[in-house]
Design an enzyme around this catalytic site. Structure first.
Site, PDB file in Angstrom:
ATOM      1  N   CYS A 254       0.841  -1.197   0.000  1.00 24.83           N
ATOM      2  CA  CYS A 254       0.000   0.000   0.000  1.00 24.83           C
ATOM      3  C   CYS A 254       0.874   1.245   0.000  1.00 24.83           C
ATOM      4  CB  CYS A 254      -0.965  -0.008   1.184  1.00 24.83           C
ATOM      5  SG  CYS A 254      -0.196  -0.302   2.802  1.00 24.83           S
ATOM      6  N   SER A 287       3.330  -2.264   4.053  1.00 29.04           N
ATOM      7  CA  SER A 287       3.271  -0.813   3.888  1.00 29.04           C
ATOM      8  C   SER A 287       4.478  -0.326   3.101  1.00 29.04           C
ATOM      9  CB  SER A 287       3.273  -0.127   5.251  1.00 29.04           C
ATOM     10  OG  SER A 287       4.563  -0.211   5.845  1.00 29.04           O
ATOM     11  N   ASP A 288       4.306   0.780   2.377  1.00 25.25           N
ATOM     12  CA  ASP A 288       5.496   1.462   1.877  1.00 25.25           C
ATOM     13  C   ASP A 288       6.256   1.958   3.105  1.00 25.25           C
ATOM     14  OD1 ASP A 288       7.399   2.571   0.237  1.00 25.25           O
ATOM     15  OD2 ASP A 288       5.966   3.627  -1.030  1.00 25.25           O
ATOM     16  N   CYS A 289       7.552   2.182   2.941  1.00 28.50           N
ATOM     17  CA  CYS A 289       8.412   2.343   4.116  1.00 28.50           C
ATOM     18  C   CYS A 289       8.072   3.597   4.918  1.00 28.50           C
ATOM     19  CB  CYS A 289       9.872   2.302   3.692  1.00 28.50           C
ATOM     20  SG  CYS A 289      10.289   0.668   3.053  1.00 28.50           S
ATOM     21  N   SER A 291       5.137   4.338   5.967  1.00 28.52           N
ATOM     22  CA  SER A 291       3.840   4.945   5.659  1.00 28.52           C
ATOM     23  C   SER A 291       2.836   4.806   6.800  1.00 28.52           C
ATOM     24  CB  SER A 291       3.262   4.372   4.367  1.00 28.52           C
ATOM     25  OG  SER A 291       3.043   2.999   4.457  1.00 28.52           O
TER      26      SER A 291
END
Length: 762
Positions: A254, A287-289, A291
């Site tokens: 995401c 998750s994107d880092c 996020s």
């Protein structure tokens, strides 16, 4: 000869020993470990779901919490080593993530062309083969302790706006191309192992409507993408759906942004209901880092960090790239915001993927024989070279100036800031390439060269070197200008402000063209489109090539096309707009469709009808290909599975809901004869578009075929009624319009009547 064979055998043994002694930590469930031998989760004869539950039942809560972040801890009492989930393999094993480390026996890996370049090949089998080779090298590095097995690639976001700095990582602007690329590359990475096994675990990112990094004061951490249900269903979500359903991807990431006011990593409708529920993800959501931290710290979506952690986990997030869940999940459980069982469900998704990878099978690894000898192979470079050749797009060729004859043009001037570059050719999210052939080196294999950079860098801040470049053009029999962009102009968190060549590049091109005594070839190296209208209209510029970021062997591929060893076959995967377009269109407007009332022109070839520099799908060849229909059905009937009143619920009564149609066996086959009328063998991309009644023209299929000179090849192209002849309405519902659909197959047009069985009876 016998001594040579013995030497080779000895070297192979040394290679294997080096691989085995490179410091790989023992596999979980090490058969030499008497402690774990009796554990159920180590028993490969037990079904994976039972092994997963056994392992989770042995973990304490603090251990569970530290296993749902990317740098998962070791659990020594259970024989489990620490694991770094974050590795990248966008177009080759990358060193961007901490899970992969180059050095020692693994000093490099094959660096294929950037994704936007291989997308231009429109070749699904090539995408699959690149994925297969990348996963071979990834497994080899894992076996040597230099990489993980979970790779957060590919990026399948739609290249919506030409200024986006990360558009280079994507397969372009078209949902059909992006979806087929996603499925093909994922299948190549994950392998075709028996049952539920994975070679490596791919990850499709960044879900969803993520295509702005940093533009005009708006950044991805704060951006709320306002997207209609129609655009979400028929544009932004299409490649992710294909990734999950067709590619069977093991993970989805995401994104940072919000969509319609909700952070994607905390939206249960997007994660739990759509990805896992409707599409059936068999894997984990990451998750994107940072996020999860972003939705609390930057977007202030929740009042407390514990609420943010709970919102993400309850929405369906399984893994946090970053420390946020490690810091705040315990508090969320103590406050009753989530239960330990919620955490167990996330953990089960993660451990299941690890078990499908064989990470709890001890040293019984199906790919355990891969090692240093399987990385940077000559055969891998051959595929990287072929990918670059197939991705090069011949945009213009006045008077058939190309290909150049090396016997006629014996001295070639090679000019431009990208004429002798190395790392520029591999774009972003790359690793350390096995070696490079620059454009200058590639051309020098054919002819004598005279070289001038023209500018100190692509920024081209001054014209001090232009006089020397003009001298080269006067001396040479032909001139090749290698211009364009690099990561200083377009990159992650660096969106462009305009579409023109940077700095004084345009002046350099025009001055060199005026001075040249022979043909002038303009080569553009970039991820995003460039407005080169000036070059199109310059009578002294003979040909224009776009080469994207062509990878480690890019220079060879460029020269092969220029001198005719390769017949170009690439097609543009996105529209090249004039500079005036971006003056009117803010990057923050997510609408795909034009709005005449406000003057908004729409986006991509499907919805924008204004002037272009070069259109989507454009690409010339040194041959001329013609088409003829050998078999073309003229009508198809759709059977409905519910009463007509339910199947047709809109007022016009002319479009059936796909969900109410019997879509089995509704693929219509077309046979197209493709003839190469030229004197050079070549590959040809057959593009198939459909236009529904009162609808828009959109690509529904494509097929790449090789046709020898003077020969004819028959191509079978399938058009599926439910998938290809349907359209999404304003409510996000996919429907099949009844009536005449126009198909454009190459340069042919054909109508097919779509009707229901009930309509046929009456």
């Amino acid at each position: 000869m016998g001594c040579f064979k013995n030497l080779i055998t000895f070297m192979l043994l040394i290679s294997i020993l080096v691989t085995l002694s490179e410091g790989r930590v023992p596999f979980a469930c090490d058969p030499k470990n008497g402690l774990t031998r009796s554990y159920k989760f180590c028993n490969t004869r037990v079904p994976i779901h039972a092994r997963v539950q056994d392992l989770i039942g042995r973990l304490a809560l603090p251990e569970k919490i530290r296993l749902v972040v990317n740098n998962a801890i070791a659990v020594p009492r259970l024989g489990i080593q620490g694991y770094e989930w974050w590795s990248e393999a966008l177009h080759g094993v990358s060193n961007v993530g901490p899970g992969t480390k180059f050095g020692g026996a693994f000093s490099a890996a094959t660096s294929f062309p950037q994704v936007i370049t291989t997308a231009a090949s429109f070749n699904q089998s090539l995408w699959l083969e690149i994925g297969r080779i990348v996963s071979d090298e990834a497994r080899a590095m894992y076996n040597g302790g230099a990489a993980g097995l979970t790779f957060w690639s590919p990026n399948v976001n739609i290249f919506r706006d030409p200024r986006w700095g990360r558009g280079q990582e994507t397969p372009g602007e078209d949902p059909t191309v992006a979806g087929k690329y996603a499925a093909s590359y994922v299948q190549g990475l994950q392998g075709n192992g028996a049952g539920n096994r994975l070679k490596v675990a791919a990850c499709c990112k960044h879900y969803t409507a993520y295509d702005l990094d940093n533009w005009n004061g708006v950044d991805r951490f704060h951006f709320n993408a306002k997207v209609s249900k129609q655009d979400l269903a028929d544009t932004y979500d299409v490649p992710f759906k294909a990734c999950v359903r067709d590619g069977k991807v093991a993970s989805v990431m995401c994104s940072y942004n919000q969509v319609n006011g909700k952070p994607t990593c905390a939206d249960p409708e997007l994660l739990r209901n759509t990805i896992r529920g409707e599409w059936g993800l068999n894997g984990y959501i990451v998750s994107d880092c940072d996020s999860v931290g972003v939705l609390y710290d930057n977007q202030h979506y929740t009042r407390t960090p514990e609420q943010a952690a709970a919102a993400a986990i309850k929405a369906g997030l399984d893994l946090d790239c970053g420390p946020f869940l490690a810091l705040h999940t315990d508090g969320a459980i103590k406050q009753g915001l989530i239960s330990e069982n919620d955490l167990n469900l996330a953990l089960a998704n993660l451990i299941t993927v690890q078990m499908r990878l064989g990470m709890f099978d001890g040293d019984a690894q199906p790919y355990g024989n891969l090692g240093t000898r399987d990385v940077c192979l000559p055969s891998h470079n051959d595929v990287a070279l072929e990918a670059a050749r197939q991705g090069i797009v011949l945009l213009q060729n006045k008077g058939n100036a190309l290909p150049l004859s090396p016997t006629r043009y014996r001295t070639v001037g090679v000019i431009g800031p990208n004429s002798d570059v190395t790392v520029t050719m591999i774009g972003n999210y790359a690793g350390i390439a096995c070696g490079y052939t620059t454009p200058l080196q590639g051309i020098a294999r054919y002819v004598k060269t005279i070289h001038q950079a023209g500018c100190k860098d692509v920024g081209c801040g001054g014209n001090q070197l232009f006089g020397l470049s003009e001298q080269v053009a006067r001396q040479a029999d032909a001139t090749v200008l290698v211009m364009g962009l690099d990561q200083s102009i377009e990159a992650e968190f660096r969106d462009r402000t305009g579409l023109l060549l940077p700095g004084h590049q345009q002046e350099l091109v025009s001055r060199v063209a005026r001075a040249a005594r022979g043909p002038v070839i303009l080569v553009l190296m970039s991820g995003g489109p460039i407005d080169v209208t000036f070059a199109k209209n310059d009578p002294k510029i003979s040909a224009i090539l776009w080469v994207g970021y062509p990878g480690q062997s890019g220079g060879t591929a460029i020269a092969d096309v220029i001198f005719g060893r390769t017949n170009p076959s690439g097609r543009l995967p996105n529209t090249w707009y004039p500079q005036d377009y971006v003056r009117k269109v803010p990057m923050t407007n997510m609408d795909m469709r034009a709005n005449p009332a406000t003057g908004y022109p729409g986006r991509t070839y499907r919805f924008y009808k204004g002037p272009v520099v070069f259109p989507f799908g454009h690409g010339l060849s040194y041959s001329r290909f013609t088409h003829s229909l050998a078999l073309a059905p003229k009508q198809v009937s759709v059977q409905f599975t519910t009463p007509l009143t339910q199947a047709f619920t809109n007022s016009s009564n002319k479009a059936m809901k796909v969900s109410h149609a019997n879509c089995d066996e509704l693929e219509v086959g077309f046979h197209v004869d493709v003839k190469n009328e030229g004197s050079m063998d070549g590959a040809h991309t057959l593009l198939v578009y459909s236009k529904a009644p009162n609808g828009v023209k959109q690509l529904v299929n494509f097929h790449k075929t090789y046709v020898p000179a003077g020969s004819k090849t028959r191509v079978k192209v399938g058009v599926h009624v439910c998938n290809h002849l349907s359209a999404v309405d304003e409510f996000g519902v996919r429907r099949i319009p009844m009536g005449e659909h126009e198909l454009q197959i190459g340069d042919l047009k054909h109508s097919i009547l779509v009707q229901t069985l009930d309509q046929i009876k009456h």
